[in-house]
Structure formats: structure tokens, C-alpha cells
Design an enzyme around this catalytic site. Structure first.
Site, PDB file in Angstrom:
ATOM      1  N   GLY A 153      48.440  61.444  90.568  1.00  0.00           N
ATOM      2  CA  GLY A 153      47.688  62.257  91.483  1.00  0.00           C
ATOM      3  C   GLY A 153      46.247  61.454  92.289  1.00  0.00           C
ATOM      4  N   GLN A 183      37.874  61.621  95.894  1.00  0.00           N
ATOM      5  CA  GLN A 183      38.197  59.773  95.098  1.00  0.00           C
ATOM      6  C   GLN A 183      37.576  58.890  95.426  1.00  0.00           C
ATOM      7  OE1 GLN A 183      41.496  61.501  92.343  1.00  0.00           O
ATOM      8  NE2 GLN A 183      40.433  61.282  90.928  1.00  0.00           N
ATOM      9  N   CYS A 198      41.835  61.951  83.690  1.00  0.00           N
ATOM     10  CA  CYS A 198      41.140  61.208  86.025  1.00  0.00           C
ATOM     11  C   CYS A 198      40.799  60.243  85.925  1.00  0.00           C
ATOM     12  CB  CYS A 198      39.635  62.839  86.201  1.00  0.00           C
ATOM     13  SG  CYS A 198      40.285  62.415  87.252  1.00  0.00           S
ATOM     14  N   LEU A 199      41.176  59.037  86.879  1.00  0.00           N
ATOM     15  CA  LEU A 199      40.819  57.511  87.428  1.00  0.00           C
ATOM     16  C   LEU A 199      39.148  57.964  87.295  1.00  0.00           C
ATOM     17  CD1 LEU A 199      43.466  57.465  90.050  1.00  0.00           C
ATOM     18  CD2 LEU A 199      43.428  55.841  87.862  1.00  0.00           C
ATOM     19  N   HIS A 221      44.461  70.404  89.054  1.00  0.00           N
ATOM     20  CA  HIS A 221      43.910  69.336  89.086  1.00  0.00           C
ATOM     21  C   HIS A 221      43.123  68.219  90.123  1.00  0.00           C
ATOM     22  CE1 HIS A 221      41.888  64.906  86.263  1.00  0.00           C
ATOM     23  NE2 HIS A 221      42.141  65.135  87.844  1.00  0.00           N
ATOM     24  N   GLU A 222      43.897  68.603  91.210  1.00  0.00           N
ATOM     25  CA  GLU A 222      43.536  67.628  92.136  1.00  0.00           C
ATOM     26  C   GLU A 222      42.473  68.485  93.259  1.00  0.00           C
ATOM     27  OE1 GLU A 222      44.484  64.238  92.062  1.00  0.00           O
ATOM     28  OE2 GLU A 222      45.398  64.486  90.187  1.00  0.00           O
ATOM     29  N   HIS A 225      39.063  68.614  92.579  1.00  0.00           N
ATOM     30  CA  HIS A 225      38.288  68.004  92.774  1.00  0.00           C
ATOM     31  C   HIS A 225      37.803  68.476  93.935  1.00  0.00           C
ATOM     32  CE1 HIS A 225      39.059  64.290  90.290  1.00  0.00           C
ATOM     33  NE2 HIS A 225      39.842  64.175  90.160  1.00  0.00           N
TER      34      HIS A 225
HETATM   35 NI    NI Z   1      41.088  63.933  88.903  1.00  0.00          NI
END
Ligand code: NI
Length: 170
Positions: free
Chosen positions: A46, A51, A98-99, A140-141, A144
Site C-alpha cells: 500500500g 508518502q 512502512c516504506l 494503515h494507509e 497516513h
Molecule cells: Ni506506511
């Protein structure tokens, strides 16, 4: 399409509340395409627009709808202005990465099921009912978009090097 840079903590955009999308123009479609490509190149399940340093309420998710079967096909979801309108009382613990928070994973409690409403990439209404890992990825997304990262919710945190398990990154 192009791959965009994924920003990392402590970049301030990750902590902002992102803005609603009202304009579904070419530039927005390009952002969506780039987010999908970036998620795939980075091997994430995702990605949220903040991000890639765009403070807009859009997420992309690519994960099987039902991962209880092995080799279940992945499905791509693009959701604009998403909102969790229902969540199950049951929660589950799972380990997330998480990226934007490299080399760290954490155990996070999430609702087991969620219903998410929003718009598709062209501004048409859509709804997703998700359970298990897919529900986790959506939660999670959407976090963000509100400047919330998994490390804020984690009950335990590890360095990636300290665990053997492979953890999906979002
Ligand atoms: Ni993330």
C-alpha cells in the site's frame, strides 16, 4: 508513469493532515499512476499520497481480497477521500512495516474488519469491505492521511534485523 521518491521520517509532510481531493484532472491521474508504480517498485502492499510528498487524501493498495488461500490473486484498489464508516469490535495484532519508516517493524492492534467508503480515481462513489490483512492495510494507509504512523500505535517495536519474519511494508 514514473517512480516517485518515498519520503521518510522525520519529513514534515508525513505528519500533516492531507487535503480532500476535488479535482480529478490529468495531473491527479498521473499522481495515481505514479503511486501504483512506486508501490510496485518498492515492493509495498500500500501507499498513501503523503508518502510521495503530496498532501492529498488518496491511497493505493494491492493485496488479495481473501488471503486465506495460498496464491490468492492480488487486487488493486485506488481510493480517494477514504473514510472508515464501520469497524468490527474484534481486533487483531499484527506486525507492520512502512516504506516511510525504514528498518523498523511494530506490533499494531487493528480492527479485524472495516467498511471503507470513498471515491474511485475518477470521482465516482465506491465502497470496500475488507477483513484480515486487507483491512489492516486500509487502516494503515488511512492513518497516513491523518499524519499518523504505525510507530504511534505500536505496542512493541523491533529493528527489521531482530526478527526473522517477513513483514509487509505499506
Ligand atoms: Ni506506511
Amino acid at each position: 508513469m514514473s517512480v516517485r521518491e518515498v519520503i521518510k521520517l522525520p519529513h514534515p509532510t508525513l505528519r500533516k493532515k492531507a487535503h480532500d481531493v476535488h479535482n480529478f484532472d490529468d495531473a491527479f491521474q498521473e499522481l495515481v499512476e505514479d503511486m501504483v508504480e512506486t508501490m510496485r517498485v518498492e515492493d509495498g502492499v500500500g501507499l498513501a499520497a503523503p508518502q510521495v510528498n503530496q498532501s492529498l487524501r488518496v491511497i493505493v493498495v494491492e493485496y488479495p481480497e481473501d488471503d486465506s488461500k495460498e496464491d490468492a490473486p492480488k487486487k488493486l484498489f485506488v481510493m480517494v477521500n477514504p473514510e472508515i464508516v464501520k469497524r468490527s469490535e474484534e481486533t487483531i495484532l499484527g506486525i507492520e512495516g512502512c516504506l516511510s519508516v525504514p528498518d523498523i517493524v511494530g506490533e499494531v492492534e487493528r480492527s479485524e474488519k472495516v467498511e471503507v467508503r470513498g471515491l474511485n480515481r475518477y470521482g465516482k462513489k465506491m465502497k470496500v469491505r475488507a477483513k484480515g490483512w486487507l483491512a489492516r492495510v486500509f487502516q494503515h494507509e488511512i492513518d497516513h492521511l491523518n499524519g499518523v504512523l504505525f510507530v504511534d500505535r505500536a505496542t512493541q517495536i523491533w529493528k527489521t534485523s531482530e526478527i526473522e519474519e517477513e513483514v509487509p511494508v505499506e
